[in-house]
Design a protein around this motif. Structure first.
Motif, short mmCIF file in Angstrom:
data_model
loop_
_atom_site.label_atom_id
_atom_site.label_comp_id
_atom_site.label_asym_id
_atom_site.label_seq_id
_atom_site.Cartn_x
_atom_site.Cartn_y
_atom_site.Cartn_z
N ILE A 142 72.63 14.90 36.50
CA ILE A 142 72.90 14.98 38.08
C ILE A 142 72.24 16.23 38.49
O ILE A 142 72.23 17.16 37.68
N GLY A 143 72.04 15.99 39.64
CA GLY A 143 71.47 17.46 40.43
C GLY A 143 71.77 17.33 41.93
O GLY A 143 71.75 16.31 42.44
N ALA A 144 71.66 18.64 42.73
CA ALA A 144 71.85 18.59 43.93
C ALA A 144 71.54 20.24 44.37
O ALA A 144 72.08 21.10 43.65
N LEU A 215 67.13 24.21 52.13
CA LEU A 215 67.12 24.17 53.56
C LEU A 215 68.38 24.00 54.18
O LEU A 215 68.81 24.96 54.99
N GLU A 216 68.93 23.21 53.53
CA GLU A 216 70.51 22.89 54.38
C GLU A 216 71.31 24.36 54.28
O GLU A 216 72.07 24.50 55.12
N ILE A 217 71.40 24.87 52.98
CA ILE A 217 72.52 26.11 52.78
C ILE A 217 71.81 27.18 53.85
O ILE A 217 72.49 27.91 54.23
N PHE A 258 68.93 5.82 45.70
CA PHE A 258 68.81 4.70 44.92
C PHE A 258 67.39 4.89 44.05
O PHE A 258 67.11 4.09 43.02
N PHE A 259 66.38 5.63 44.41
CA PHE A 259 65.18 6.00 43.87
C PHE A 259 64.98 7.18 43.67
O PHE A 259 65.55 8.02 44.09
N LYS A 260 64.24 7.69 42.66
CA LYS A 260 63.85 9.11 42.16
C LYS A 260 62.74 9.38 43.12
O LYS A 260 62.16 8.66 43.77
N ASN A 261 62.93 10.62 43.45
CA ASN A 261 61.78 11.10 44.06
C ASN A 261 60.54 11.37 43.37
O ASN A 261 60.44 11.82 42.25
N TRP A 302 62.56 1.30 57.00
CA TRP A 302 63.79 0.67 56.52
C TRP A 302 65.30 0.62 56.94
O TRP A 302 66.30 -0.03 56.56
N LYS A 303 65.40 2.05 57.48
CA LYS A 303 66.81 2.12 57.83
C LYS A 303 67.50 1.32 58.45
O LYS A 303 67.17 0.56 59.50
N GLY A 304 68.71 0.87 58.00
CA GLY A 304 69.53 -0.20 58.54
C GLY A 304 69.38 -1.66 58.17
O GLY A 304 69.89 -2.38 58.66
N GLN A 316 70.40 7.88 55.86
CA GLN A 316 69.87 8.44 54.81
C GLN A 316 69.18 7.07 53.87
O GLN A 316 69.85 6.45 53.17
N ALA A 317 67.84 6.83 54.18
CA ALA A 317 66.86 5.81 53.77
C ALA A 317 66.78 5.64 51.97
O ALA A 317 66.50 4.63 51.49
N LEU A 318 67.19 6.82 51.52
CA LEU A 318 67.33 6.68 49.96
C LEU A 318 68.39 6.02 49.28
O LEU A 318 68.53 5.87 48.24
N1 EPU Z 1 64.26 12.02 54.98
C1 EPU Z 1 64.04 11.44 55.88
N2 EPU Z 1 64.70 10.03 56.25
C2 EPU Z 1 65.65 9.72 55.37
C3 EPU Z 1 66.02 10.57 54.17
C4 EPU Z 1 65.35 11.63 54.17
O1 EPU Z 1 63.16 11.70 56.68
O2 EPU Z 1 66.00 8.59 55.80
C5 EPU Z 1 63.77 13.26 54.62
C6 EPU Z 1 64.60 14.36 54.70
O3 EPU Z 1 64.69 15.03 56.37
C7 EPU Z 1 64.30 15.52 53.83
C8 EPU Z 1 63.84 14.87 52.64
O4 EPU Z 1 63.32 13.60 53.21
O5 EPU Z 1 63.29 16.31 54.35
C9 EPU Z 1 64.64 15.01 51.55
O6 EPU Z 1 65.60 14.28 52.02
P1 EPU Z 1 67.33 15.13 51.37
O7 EPU Z 1 67.48 16.41 51.42
O8 EPU Z 1 68.38 14.32 52.00
O9 EPU Z 1 67.22 15.10 49.97
P2 EPU Z 1 66.79 13.46 48.70
O10 EPU Z 1 65.42 14.03 48.34
O11 EPU Z 1 66.92 12.28 49.55
C10 EPU Z 1 67.94 14.66 47.01
C11 EPU Z 1 68.61 13.89 45.58
C12 EPU Z 1 70.00 13.83 45.91
C13 EPU Z 1 70.51 15.25 46.25
C14 EPU Z 1 69.73 16.06 47.31
C15 EPU Z 1 70.10 17.48 47.61
C16 EPU Z 1 67.17 12.67 44.49
C17 EPU Z 1 66.82 11.17 44.18
N3 EPU Z 1 68.00 12.84 45.18
O12 EPU Z 1 67.82 13.74 47.67
O13 EPU Z 1 70.71 13.52 45.00
O14 EPU Z 1 71.76 15.33 46.65
O15 EPU Z 1 68.27 16.00 47.01
O16 EPU Z 1 69.66 18.13 46.50
O17 EPU Z 1 66.75 13.59 43.60
C18 EPU Z 1 71.50 11.36 43.87
O18 EPU Z 1 70.65 11.71 42.98
O19 EPU Z 1 72.26 10.43 43.76
C19 EPU Z 1 71.58 12.04 45.02
C20 EPU Z 1 72.12 11.96 45.91
#
Ligand code: EPU
Length: 357
Positions: A142-144, A215-217, A258-261, A302-304, A316-318
């Motif tokens: 896990i990570g964030a 960025l958020e911090i 739901f998906f990996k980056n 896809w949102k919604g 959050q579309a992910l």
């Molecule tokens: N974004 C959009 N639209 C969306 C969602 C995201 O434009 O609907 C953009 C955001 O604006 C941002 C970028 O995509 O510029 C990345 O989004 P976000 O910062 O929310 O992070 P993430 O890549 O979606 C990852 C982890 C999260 C973790 C956060 C913060 C993965 C798969 N997910 O999310 O982990 O909390 O970074 O570190 O690596 C998890 O694994 O379950 C999880 C929540």
């Protein structure tokens, strides 16, 4: 096997209760319906040994269930479900360079983060509010917000599902990768289905150093004018950020991202940027580039959107959510449709994070 080699008194201990036809909906954060034909609660490491030695359960296929935070259940489970509920947190060692904290696999991850902060052992604050249990944390790595479990992991205690013997695995042998580990794979020496994580040892470095730069911090630092936040401040910010954009599984079922980056080569990224200049991407130390899957899914509109009770979270579309009594098959159908549309537009295959059963 001779009676002397295996004393009968040890074989079927009274403490091992087998529950039948257990509803798993409360035990997976997606709140998907499924039934476990047989379920055994693992409350201490020795319970795994008892299962292994059990005349009926010993040879039966097993399914290890932690906090169910990374799981999509599409059907009932015929394998014996081992529900890990090992409790307890303690400071194992106060070294000059680190606090070593040990937690039972059944401890709620966020409770561990809170406990360490309360005790004055900071270092997990960036990973506040990640759903799931301590035992599931190494499986997913896990990570964030700039920290992954592997950055804080000392060792993982496991029980072998064939021999019933314990082993302590140092972090180096866990093959940690991005949302990946030796515990996620059954092949090539992987440990999925072969062992149960019973305890996790964390290494919280001393002196504590904040992990900022996300960025958020940085945004919070600019807003509040706090240039040198302490661990508690970072914890509060992370909780606020997550609560604002991620659904609480206690309110609306989900399994986090739901998906990996996806990670692509610099050339592939250049190609995609040529077509989609706005794509959010992060250069990695090895020259590859991580693409924001959430951005891509969002860009595909896809949102919604929903399939039956399964939907794409509006903020959050992910994140896919259980909007109204979703079934696992609906989640899978929605996920496949998203994968196809992202592939069609970007030529990228998204890989799901949760395990689909
Ligand atoms: N974004 C959009 N639209 C969306 C969602 C995201 O434009 O609907 C953009 C955001 O604006 C941002 C970028 O995509 O510029 C990345 O989004 P976000 O910062 O929310 O992070 P993430 O890549 O979606 C990852 C982890 C999260 C973790 C956060 C913060 C993965 C798969 N997910 O999310 O982990 O909390 O970074 O570190 O690596 C998890 O694994 O379950 C999880 C929540």
């Amino acid at each position: 096997m001779s009676a002397s080699a295996h004393p009968p008194s040890n074989r079927v201990p009274a403490s091992l209760a087998i529950e039948t036809d257990v509803n798993l909906k409360p035990y997976n954060t997606f709140a998907l319906p499924a039934v476990a034909r047989r379920l055994v609660r693992i409350r201490e490491a020795a319970d795994v040994r008892r299962v292994v030695d059990h005349p009926e359960l010993g040879r039966a296929p097993k399914f290890v269930l932690g906090g169910g935070s990374n799981l999509v259940l599409t059907k009932d489970i015929d394998a014996v479900v081992l529900k890990v509920e090992i409790a307890g947190i303690r400071l194992l060692e106060a070294r000059d360079d680190a606090w070593i904290v040990e937690a039972g696999a059944g401890v709620v991850w966020h409770d561990l983060v809170c406990w360490t902060l309360d005790q004055g052992y900071p270092g997990l604050e960036n990973m506040a509010l990640i759903p799931g249990t301590v035992g599931a944390a190494p499986v997913q790595n896990i990570g964030a917000y700039g920290i992954e479990l592997k950055d804080r992991l000392e060792a993982v205690e496991v029980m072998d599902l064939v021999t019933g013997r314990p082993a302590l695995l140092p972090a180096q042998v866990c093959r940690f990768g991005y949302r990946d580990s030796v515990f996620k794979h059954g092949d090539f020496g992987g440990l999925a289905g072969k062992s149960v994580i019973t305890k996790v040892r964390l290494r919280l470095p001393r002196p504590w150093r904040p992990v900022l730069g996300y960025l958020e911090i940085e945004r919070k630092m600019a807003e509040t004018g706090i240039a040198a936040p302490d661990a508690r401040q970072i914890f509060d910010w992370i909780c606020a950020v997550r609560r604002a954009k991620l659904p609480d599984p206690a309110v609306i079922g989900n399994a986090g991202s739901f998906f990996k980056n996806p990670v692509v080569t610099a050339e592939q990224c250049k190609d995609i940027i040529g077509r989609d200049p706005g794509i959010v991407h992060y250069p990695m130390p090895d020259g590859s580039v991580k693409l924001a899957a959430g951005w891509m899914i969002d860009a595909c509109g896809w949102k919604g959107k929903a399939v039956g009770g399964a939907a794409v979270y509006e903020k959050q579309a992910l994140v896919l959510v259980n909007k109204a009594d979703a079934r696992g098959a609906e989640v899978v159908t929605l996920a496949r449709a998203i994968q196809e549309s992202v592939y069609g537009r970007f030529g990228i295959r998204l890989e799901p994070e949760p395990v689909v059963v």
